[in-house]
Scaffold this motif. Sequence first.
Motif, PDB file in Angstrom:
ATOM      1  N   LYS A   4     -16.900  61.903  -7.585  1.00 37.36           N
ATOM      2  CA  LYS A   4     -16.056  61.014  -8.383  1.00 37.36           C
ATOM      3  C   LYS A   4     -15.471  61.747  -9.585  1.00 37.36           C
ATOM      4  O   LYS A   4     -14.290  61.594  -9.895  1.00 37.36           O
ATOM      5  CB  LYS A   4     -16.844  59.792  -8.845  1.00 37.36           C
ATOM      6  CG  LYS A   4     -15.969  58.806  -9.611  1.00 37.36           C
ATOM      7  CD  LYS A   4     -16.754  57.630 -10.115  1.00 37.36           C
ATOM      8  CE  LYS A   4     -15.950  56.644 -10.913  1.00 37.36           C
ATOM      9  NZ  LYS A   4     -14.804  57.103 -11.626  1.00 37.36           N
ATOM     10  N   GLU A   5     -16.281  62.546 -10.262  1.00 32.55           N
ATOM     11  CA  GLU A   5     -15.786  63.315 -11.409  1.00 32.55           C
ATOM     12  C   GLU A   5     -14.695  64.296 -10.967  1.00 32.55           C
ATOM     13  O   GLU A   5     -13.675  64.447 -11.651  1.00 32.55           O
ATOM     14  CB  GLU A   5     -16.932  64.073 -12.070  1.00 32.55           C
ATOM     15  CG  GLU A   5     -17.921  63.174 -12.792  1.00 32.55           C
ATOM     16  CD  GLU A   5     -19.193  63.883 -13.209  1.00 32.55           C
ATOM     17  OE1 GLU A   5     -19.856  63.387 -14.141  1.00 32.55           O
ATOM     18  OE2 GLU A   5     -19.539  64.922 -12.625  1.00 32.55           O
ATOM     19  N   ALA A   6     -14.900  64.937  -9.826  1.00 34.89           N
ATOM     20  CA  ALA A   6     -13.891  65.867  -9.315  1.00 34.89           C
ATOM     21  C   ALA A   6     -12.593  65.134  -8.994  1.00 34.89           C
ATOM     22  O   ALA A   6     -11.498  65.626  -9.302  1.00 34.89           O
ATOM     23  CB  ALA A   6     -14.423  66.592  -8.084  1.00 34.89           C
ATOM     24  N   LYS A   7     -12.689  63.945  -8.370  1.00 34.11           N
ATOM     25  CA  LYS A   7     -11.488  63.167  -8.063  1.00 34.11           C
ATOM     26  C   LYS A   7     -10.761  62.758  -9.330  1.00 34.11           C
ATOM     27  O   LYS A   7      -9.523  62.806  -9.401  1.00 34.11           O
ATOM     28  CB  LYS A   7     -11.845  61.939  -7.244  1.00 34.11           C
ATOM     29  CG  LYS A   7     -12.131  62.249  -5.790  1.00 34.11           C
ATOM     30  CD  LYS A   7     -12.533  61.019  -5.023  1.00 34.11           C
ATOM     31  CE  LYS A   7     -11.419  60.015  -4.987  1.00 34.11           C
ATOM     32  NZ  LYS A   7     -11.686  58.880  -4.108  1.00 34.11           N
ATOM     33  N   ASP A   8     -11.512  62.361 -10.364  1.00 35.32           N
ATOM     34  CA  ASP A   8     -10.893  61.971 -11.635  1.00 35.32           C
ATOM     35  C   ASP A   8     -10.140  63.146 -12.250  1.00 35.32           C
ATOM     36  O   ASP A   8      -9.023  62.986 -12.756  1.00 35.32           O
ATOM     37  CB  ASP A   8     -11.950  61.448 -12.608  1.00 35.32           C
ATOM     38  CG  ASP A   8     -12.518  60.101 -12.190  1.00 35.32           C
ATOM     39  OD1 ASP A   8     -11.895  59.416 -11.345  1.00 35.32           O
ATOM     40  OD2 ASP A   8     -13.598  59.749 -12.694  1.00 35.32           O
ATOM     41  N   ILE A   9     -10.728  64.327 -12.202  1.00 39.77           N
ATOM     42  CA  ILE A   9     -10.072  65.524 -12.746  1.00 39.77           C
ATOM     43  C   ILE A   9      -8.805  65.841 -11.954  1.00 39.77           C
ATOM     44  O   ILE A   9      -7.769  66.174 -12.544  1.00 39.77           O
ATOM     45  CB  ILE A   9     -11.036  66.721 -12.748  1.00 39.77           C
ATOM     46  CG1 ILE A   9     -12.127  66.496 -13.808  1.00 39.77           C
ATOM     47  CG2 ILE A   9     -10.297  68.033 -13.002  1.00 39.77           C
ATOM     48  CD1 ILE A   9     -13.269  67.481 -13.733  1.00 39.77           C
ATOM     49  N   GLU A  34      -7.723  63.934  -0.634  1.00 34.23           N
ATOM     50  CA  GLU A  34      -8.059  63.470   0.716  1.00 34.23           C
ATOM     51  C   GLU A  34      -9.146  64.351   1.333  1.00 34.23           C
ATOM     52  O   GLU A  34     -10.083  63.839   1.965  1.00 34.23           O
ATOM     53  CB  GLU A  34      -6.816  63.492   1.615  1.00 34.23           C
ATOM     54  CG  GLU A  34      -5.805  62.423   1.291  1.00 34.23           C
ATOM     55  CD  GLU A  34      -4.511  62.596   2.055  1.00 34.23           C
ATOM     56  OE1 GLU A  34      -4.469  63.396   3.026  1.00 34.23           O
ATOM     57  OE2 GLU A  34      -3.524  61.938   1.693  1.00 34.23           O
ATOM     58  N   ALA A  35      -9.037  65.662   1.161  1.00 39.22           N
ATOM     59  CA  ALA A  35     -10.047  66.578   1.689  1.00 39.22           C
ATOM     60  C   ALA A  35     -11.388  66.351   1.008  1.00 39.22           C
ATOM     61  O   ALA A  35     -12.445  66.379   1.660  1.00 39.22           O
ATOM     62  CB  ALA A  35      -9.587  68.023   1.508  1.00 39.22           C
ATOM     63  N   LEU A  36     -11.366  66.111  -0.278  1.00 44.32           N
ATOM     64  CA  LEU A  36     -12.597  65.841  -1.020  1.00 44.32           C
ATOM     65  C   LEU A  36     -13.247  64.546  -0.530  1.00 44.32           C
ATOM     66  O   LEU A  36     -14.470  64.486  -0.351  1.00 44.32           O
ATOM     67  CB  LEU A  36     -12.302  65.749  -2.523  1.00 44.32           C
ATOM     68  CG  LEU A  36     -13.482  65.465  -3.435  1.00 44.32           C
ATOM     69  CD1 LEU A  36     -14.507  66.587  -3.344  1.00 44.32           C
ATOM     70  CD2 LEU A  36     -12.997  65.311  -4.870  1.00 44.32           C
ATOM     71  N   ASP A  37     -12.443  63.524  -0.264  1.00 46.32           N
ATOM     72  CA  ASP A  37     -12.966  62.253   0.237  1.00 46.32           C
ATOM     73  C   ASP A  37     -13.734  62.445   1.548  1.00 46.32           C
ATOM     74  O   ASP A  37     -14.740  61.793   1.788  1.00 46.32           O
ATOM     75  CB  ASP A  37     -11.850  61.235   0.458  1.00 46.32           C
ATOM     76  CG  ASP A  37     -11.368  60.600  -0.831  1.00 46.32           C
ATOM     77  OD1 ASP A  37     -12.117  60.642  -1.831  1.00 46.32           O
ATOM     78  OD2 ASP A  37     -10.245  60.070  -0.837  1.00 46.32           O
ATOM     79  N   LYS A  38     -13.267  63.331   2.410  1.00 43.76           N
ATOM     80  CA  LYS A  38     -13.929  63.560   3.695  1.00 43.76           C
ATOM     81  C   LYS A  38     -15.265  64.277   3.552  1.00 43.76           C
ATOM     82  O   LYS A  38     -16.068  64.288   4.475  1.00 43.76           O
ATOM     83  CB  LYS A  38     -13.015  64.344   4.630  1.00 43.76           C
ATOM     84  CG  LYS A  38     -11.886  63.488   5.150  1.00 43.76           C
ATOM     85  CD  LYS A  38     -11.194  64.121   6.299  1.00 43.76           C
ATOM     86  CE  LYS A  38     -10.138  63.161   6.810  1.00 43.76           C
ATOM     87  NZ  LYS A  38      -9.645  63.571   8.095  1.00 43.76           N
ATOM     88  N   GLN A  39     -15.527  64.866   2.389  1.00 42.88           N
ATOM     89  CA  GLN A  39     -16.802  65.538   2.153  1.00 42.88           C
ATOM     90  C   GLN A  39     -17.893  64.566   1.720  1.00 42.88           C
ATOM     91  O   GLN A  39     -19.064  64.906   1.716  1.00 42.88           O
ATOM     92  CB  GLN A  39     -16.633  66.637   1.103  1.00 42.88           C
ATOM     93  CG  GLN A  39     -15.695  67.745   1.532  1.00 42.88           C
ATOM     94  CD  GLN A  39     -16.125  68.370   2.845  1.00 42.88           C
ATOM     95  OE1 GLN A  39     -17.234  68.845   2.982  1.00 42.88           O
ATOM     96  NE2 GLN A  39     -15.244  68.346   3.827  1.00 42.88           N
ATOM     97  N   ILE A  40     -17.496  63.352   1.369  1.00 42.15           N
ATOM     98  CA  ILE A  40     -18.466  62.328   0.969  1.00 42.15           C
ATOM     99  C   ILE A  40     -18.962  61.654   2.249  1.00 42.15           C
ATOM    100  O   ILE A  40     -18.189  61.017   2.961  1.00 42.15           O
ATOM    101  CB  ILE A  40     -17.820  61.296   0.028  1.00 42.15           C
ATOM    102  CG1 ILE A  40     -17.270  61.994  -1.218  1.00 42.15           C
ATOM    103  CG2 ILE A  40     -18.821  60.208  -0.340  1.00 42.15           C
ATOM    104  CD1 ILE A  40     -16.395  61.123  -2.080  1.00 42.15           C
ATOM    105  N   PRO A  41     -20.249  61.815   2.579  1.00 37.85           N
ATOM    106  CA  PRO A  41     -20.766  61.255   3.839  1.00 37.85           C
ATOM    107  C   PRO A  41     -20.606  59.736   3.920  1.00 37.85           C
ATOM    108  O   PRO A  41     -20.895  59.017   2.971  1.00 37.85           O
ATOM    109  CB  PRO A  41     -22.245  61.638   3.827  1.00 37.85           C
ATOM    110  CG  PRO A  41     -22.334  62.788   2.886  1.00 37.85           C
ATOM    111  CD  PRO A  41     -21.285  62.539   1.850  1.00 37.85           C
ATOM    112  N   GLU A  42     -20.122  59.282   5.052  1.00 39.39           N
ATOM    113  CA  GLU A  42     -19.939  57.853   5.325  1.00 39.39           C
ATOM    114  C   GLU A  42     -20.797  57.476   6.524  1.00 39.39           C
ATOM    115  O   GLU A  42     -20.912  58.246   7.476  1.00 39.39           O
ATOM    116  CB  GLU A  42     -18.468  57.546   5.651  1.00 39.39           C
ATOM    117  CG  GLU A  42     -17.519  57.763   4.507  1.00 39.39           C
ATOM    118  CD  GLU A  42     -17.586  56.663   3.463  1.00 39.39           C
ATOM    119  OE1 GLU A  42     -18.126  55.579   3.745  1.00 39.39           O
ATOM    120  OE2 GLU A  42     -17.090  56.903   2.349  1.00 39.39           O
TER     121      GLU A  42
END
Length: 92
Positions: A4-9, A34-42
């Motif tokens: 989340k911090e990385a996305k905010d930056i 978008e690439a960062l979102d895919k690294q968050i396990p769902e």
Amino acid sequence: MTYKEAKDILRVAAAEVERNCPLDYTEAFKKAEEALDKQIPERPAVLNQKGSKHFYCVACGMRLVSEINGELCAGRKTCFCPDCGQAIDWEG
């Protein structure tokens, strides 16, 4: 640093670049997000049908695994979707 911090930056940087540069760098920032979102396990989506379970990627809808009476019968539990690269959370 959390995802989340990385996305905010990334969002702040994209806004700053868009304001100061005439080139369209914001598209690159969007792709990075978008690439960062895919690294968050769902957790996979589950479809139960008459004693069987089918597990699907929530990002692209690809069937990942099927089980009949708790036994794997098709596919294998991988850490990432082989189609889109979404990280998969099999815990729980």
